[in-house]
Design a protein around this motif. Structure first.
Motif, mmCIF file in Angstrom:
data_model
loop_
_atom_site.group_PDB
_atom_site.id
_atom_site.type_symbol
_atom_site.label_atom_id
_atom_site.label_comp_id
_atom_site.label_asym_id
_atom_site.label_seq_id
_atom_site.Cartn_x
_atom_site.Cartn_y
_atom_site.Cartn_z
ATOM 1 N N HIS A 163 -13.476 -1.801 0.460
ATOM 2 C CA HIS A 163 -12.438 -0.799 0.752
ATOM 3 C C HIS A 163 -13.154 0.463 1.267
ATOM 4 O O HIS A 163 -13.256 1.475 0.564
ATOM 5 C CB HIS A 163 -11.649 -0.520 -0.524
ATOM 6 C CG HIS A 163 -10.325 0.168 -0.298
ATOM 7 N ND1 HIS A 163 -9.911 0.644 0.933
ATOM 8 C CD2 HIS A 163 -9.319 0.466 -1.177
ATOM 9 C CE1 HIS A 163 -8.716 1.193 0.814
ATOM 10 N NE2 HIS A 163 -8.336 1.097 -0.447
ATOM 11 N N SER A 166 0.855 -1.193 0.000
ATOM 12 C CA SER A 166 0.000 0.000 0.000
ATOM 13 C C SER A 166 0.883 1.233 0.000
ATOM 14 O O SER A 166 1.959 1.229 0.606
ATOM 15 C CB SER A 166 -0.874 0.007 1.256
ATOM 16 O OG SER A 166 -1.441 1.283 1.475
ATOM 17 N N MET A 167 0.431 2.286 -0.634
ATOM 18 C CA MET A 167 1.076 3.588 -0.467
ATOM 19 C C MET A 167 0.083 4.550 0.176
ATOM 20 O O MET A 167 0.289 5.023 1.296
ATOM 21 C CB MET A 167 1.545 4.167 -1.809
ATOM 22 C CG MET A 167 2.256 5.502 -1.610
ATOM 23 S SD MET A 167 2.924 6.221 -3.120
ATOM 24 C CE MET A 167 1.565 7.213 -3.676
ATOM 25 N N ARG A 168 -1.032 4.827 -0.515
ATOM 26 C CA ARG A 168 -1.987 5.831 -0.054
ATOM 27 C C ARG A 168 -2.601 5.484 1.294
ATOM 28 O O ARG A 168 -2.663 6.316 2.207
ATOM 29 C CB ARG A 168 -3.124 6.029 -1.080
ATOM 30 C CG ARG A 168 -2.749 6.893 -2.247
ATOM 31 C CD ARG A 168 -3.433 6.412 -3.497
ATOM 32 N NE ARG A 168 -2.813 5.169 -3.909
ATOM 33 C CZ ARG A 168 -1.777 5.095 -4.764
ATOM 34 N NH1 ARG A 168 -1.335 6.180 -5.335
ATOM 35 N NH2 ARG A 168 -1.218 3.942 -5.068
ATOM 36 N N THR A 169 -3.070 4.256 1.435
ATOM 37 C CA THR A 169 -3.786 3.888 2.657
ATOM 38 C C THR A 169 -2.852 3.939 3.852
ATOM 39 O O THR A 169 -3.207 4.443 4.913
ATOM 40 C CB THR A 169 -4.387 2.477 2.500
ATOM 41 O OG1 THR A 169 -5.118 2.443 1.274
ATOM 42 C CG2 THR A 169 -5.290 2.123 3.650
#
Ligand code: CP
Length: 332
Positions: free
Chosen positions: A147, A47-50
């Motif tokens: 999500h 993950s990047m954003r989360t």
């Protein structure tokens, strides 16, 4: 709110959206709310954003945060009850989750589906086992089928952008991809938009890509993308693999990629995607790089969605200061 793994856990959408927008204009207004509380962000998948937005959100509320890449750094977890653990799994979630519940006041978990066994994935075994055994509030950072933090963000972005008195027309369109992807984002977006009820909602995809009908109630579903796009105010682009014959790629027709030309029949539609996106496969460069694209704004709004959800959890429950025990009962 004692967990946040589906839109059904959100008591009041409008309140959450309003709260998120308050945080957007004043990120540190509740900077002491989470003082003395610790959040564990557990990732079984990348993950990047989360990962970053949830960490920022928790810190904006004064929480301490530890990120743990379970899939990479932890012992391989077993999730099946009564499993005979003679294979590759080393530790049962029944043993690990209560310990994490002692270390943390709130847990965020990211899991993905196997895309091999529909019943297992759609039972949400992984995240439900953390809910069952950790004894602390669990926030989904994306699960096997949903999500919710992404979908809350999406509604925040739509409401932020749409100021007319009428209902917006929102189109969720399937797009081609090189890999078989989960249905999570499409399921979740459909679930949230339908439950919100504030939009004319159309889903378009090739034949055989029908989503689980429990998430698409109230939506108009068509296999004709051109028809679907007419007069759209928002176009949400996303790939997903097949649900009925589970986890497959049937048609991967490049004609389904969203291009500038296709947007001519829309109402100057704004374009959304949860990211990461495969450029010139799902969406053309010209669309992604145009002023119609909301993808950066959408991803930045992830912070405020997570902050609103965490504030709701921190406000509703008298969490023990030391991070021990069940926030509902206060028991160790
Ligand atoms: N949209 C989203 O969840 O992005 P990450 O996978 O980078 O967290």
């Amino acid at each position: 709110m004692k967990k946040f793994i589906s839109c059904e856990d959100a008591p009041d959408f409008q309140l959450l959206i309003a709260k998120a927008l308050e945080y957007k204009s004043n990120p540190f207004k509740d900077v002491t709310l989470g003082k003395g509380k610790r959040m564990g962000l557990l990732f079984l998948n990348p993950s990047m954003r989360t990962r970053l937005s949830t960490e920022i959100a928790a810190k904006n509320l004064g929480m301490d945060v530890i990120v743990f890449n379970v899939g990479q750094d932890g012992w391989a977890l077993e999730f099946e009850d009564e499993a005979i653990m003679s294979g590759t799994t080393v530790e049962h979630v029944k043993d690990a989750a209560p310990i994490l519940g002692k270390y943390f006041d709130v847990l965020g978990i990211r899991t993905f589906p196997s895309l091999k066994n529909k019943e297992d994935d759609y039972s949400e075994l992984y995240i439900n086992q953390f809910v069952k055994y950790s004894g602390v509030p669990v926030v989904s950072l994306e699960s096997a089928t949903l999500h919710p933090l992404q979908s809350l963000t999406d509604l925040i972005t739509i409401q932020e952008m749409f100021k007319e008195k009428r209902k917006p027309k929102i189109v969720l369109t399937w797009a081609p991809h090189v890999k078989a992807l989960p249905q999570c984002v499409a399921n979740s977006f459909s679930q949230w938009v339908s439950a919100w009820g504030g939009a004319e909602f159309v889903i378009t995809h090739p034949e055989d890509y029908e989503l689980d009908t429990k998430f698409t109630k109230g939506a108009t579903i068509t296999h004709n993308q051109d028809d679907a796009l007419k007069n759209a105010d928002f176009v949400y682009v996303k790939n997903w693999s097949t649900f009925a014959d589970y986890g497959k790629i049937y048609c991967n027709d490049p004609e389904w990629m969203l291009t500038h030309e296709k947007l001519a029949s829309t109402n100057n539609a704004k374009i959304m995607h949860c990211l990461p996106v495969r450029r010139n496969v799902e969406l053309s460069d010209e669309v992604l790089d145009s002023t119609s694209s909301l993808v950066t704004q959408q991803a930045s709004n992830r912070v405020w969605a997570a902050q609103a959800v965490l504030a709701e959890i921190l406000n509703r429950f008298k969490l023990p200061v030391t991070g021990n025990g069940n926030p509902e009962t206060g028991k160790l």
